[in-house]
Design a protein around this motif. Sequence first.
Motif, short mmCIF file in Angstrom:
data_model
loop_
_atom_site.label_atom_id
_atom_site.label_comp_id
_atom_site.label_asym_id
_atom_site.label_seq_id
_atom_site.Cartn_x
_atom_site.Cartn_y
_atom_site.Cartn_z
N ARG A 130 14.27 -30.25 -59.93
CA ARG A 130 14.40 -29.81 -61.15
C ARG A 130 14.39 -28.29 -61.56
N GLU A 131 13.36 -27.70 -60.85
CA GLU A 131 13.34 -26.45 -61.01
C GLU A 131 14.43 -25.50 -60.27
N LEU A 132 14.74 -26.06 -58.97
CA LEU A 132 15.84 -25.49 -58.34
C LEU A 132 17.23 -25.66 -59.11
N ALA A 133 17.33 -26.81 -59.61
CA ALA A 133 18.48 -26.92 -60.33
C ALA A 133 18.72 -26.13 -61.65
N GLU A 134 17.51 -25.95 -62.09
CA GLU A 134 17.62 -24.90 -63.24
C GLU A 134 18.17 -23.56 -62.96
N LYS A 135 17.79 -23.01 -61.70
CA LYS A 135 18.71 -21.72 -61.11
C LYS A 135 20.07 -22.01 -60.74
N LEU A 136 20.25 -22.95 -60.28
CA LEU A 136 21.45 -23.35 -59.58
C LEU A 136 22.66 -23.46 -60.89
N ARG A 137 21.98 -24.36 -61.96
CA ARG A 137 22.78 -24.14 -63.00
C ARG A 137 23.13 -22.91 -63.61
N ALA A 138 22.38 -21.92 -63.77
CA ALA A 138 22.37 -20.69 -64.12
C ALA A 138 23.75 -19.84 -63.35
N ARG A 139 23.42 -20.25 -62.07
CA ARG A 139 24.68 -19.70 -61.26
C ARG A 139 26.05 -20.46 -61.46
N GLN A 140 25.98 -21.40 -61.83
CA GLN A 140 27.11 -22.47 -62.02
C GLN A 140 27.81 -21.74 -63.43
N HIS A 141 26.99 -21.55 -64.33
CA HIS A 141 27.40 -20.98 -65.77
C HIS A 141 28.01 -19.62 -65.51
N GLU A 142 27.65 -18.81 -64.21
CA GLU A 142 27.87 -17.45 -64.25
C GLU A 142 29.33 -17.75 -63.26
N GLY A 143 29.78 -18.85 -62.98
CA GLY A 143 30.99 -19.07 -62.21
C GLY A 143 30.94 -18.87 -60.80
N ALA A 144 29.60 -18.91 -60.15
CA ALA A 144 29.29 -18.67 -58.92
C ALA A 144 29.48 -19.91 -57.95
N LEU A 145 29.77 -21.02 -58.71
CA LEU A 145 29.76 -22.42 -57.89
C LEU A 145 30.79 -23.19 -58.22
N PRO A 146 32.05 -22.88 -57.88
CA PRO A 146 33.34 -23.45 -58.44
C PRO A 146 33.43 -24.74 -57.53
N ARG A 147 33.78 -25.93 -57.99
CA ARG A 147 33.99 -27.12 -57.38
C ARG A 147 32.85 -27.34 -56.43
N PRO A 148 31.72 -27.74 -57.00
CA PRO A 148 30.45 -27.97 -56.21
C PRO A 148 30.31 -29.12 -55.49
N ILE A 149 29.82 -29.33 -54.46
CA ILE A 149 29.60 -30.68 -53.96
C ILE A 149 28.18 -30.39 -53.29
N VAL A 150 27.16 -31.28 -53.46
CA VAL A 150 25.78 -31.23 -52.89
C VAL A 150 25.37 -31.99 -51.66
N LEU A 151 25.00 -31.21 -50.59
CA LEU A 151 24.80 -32.15 -49.30
C LEU A 151 23.37 -32.13 -49.02
N ALA A 152 22.29 -33.15 -49.21
CA ALA A 152 21.23 -33.21 -48.84
C ALA A 152 20.86 -33.30 -47.34
#
Length: 214
Positions: free
Chosen positions: A11-33
């Motif tokens: 959840r903490e990691l997601a918060e940082k990544l969501r901010a990057r997404q809002h900045e337009g830095a993560l277009p068409r994302p797919i998450v690989l675990a």
Amino acid sequence: MRFRDRRQAGRELAEKLRARQHEGALPRPIVLALPRGGVAVASEVAAALDAPLDVLVVRKIGAPFQEEYGVGAMAGDEVPLLDEDALRHLGLGVAALAPVIERERAELRRRERLYRQGRPAPDLRGRTVIVVDDGLATGSTARAALRSVRRQAPARVVLAAPVCSPEAAELMRAEADEVLCLHQPAAFMAVGLWYENFDQLTDQDVLEALHVQL
């Protein structure tokens, strides 16, 4: 700083990544675990980004006489990525690793069959691929994963983990377009030390995260 468990770290990691997404830095994302441990972290990330979640099975290659001492890693059917410095330090040749590589390749294929249940691997072309693990010590498995992803023509590759050794984080910057690591403790020691609850996940945990029915 210690995380309560992988979910909280995710959840903490997601918060940082969501901010990057809002900045337009993560277009068409797919998450690989990176399973198994990375799946609990990545499921939180995928939910927050409203992105598909899948797995990339990577196996560490341990020294024949000490399995926990990693000397390389492999992903898919690709040639194993070996740590030449570690092999020289241990006085090992590639031939000595053949039984270990064979065993780890078999386990890798078993997990891929189980986790996919006949589903094809995701098409990464043109996507922003976010590779997630629960932590990086040496970074050997993450490096193998990133190189495997890179060969599939993604638009952008991001490595994300809650905690990393400073050395691993620096190594990954040469492999990914962006490295997001929440904490880089100088006295790193081991990933599990930075979690209050670091129970090992099972294959069933992975399947449930992927919503796969046996």
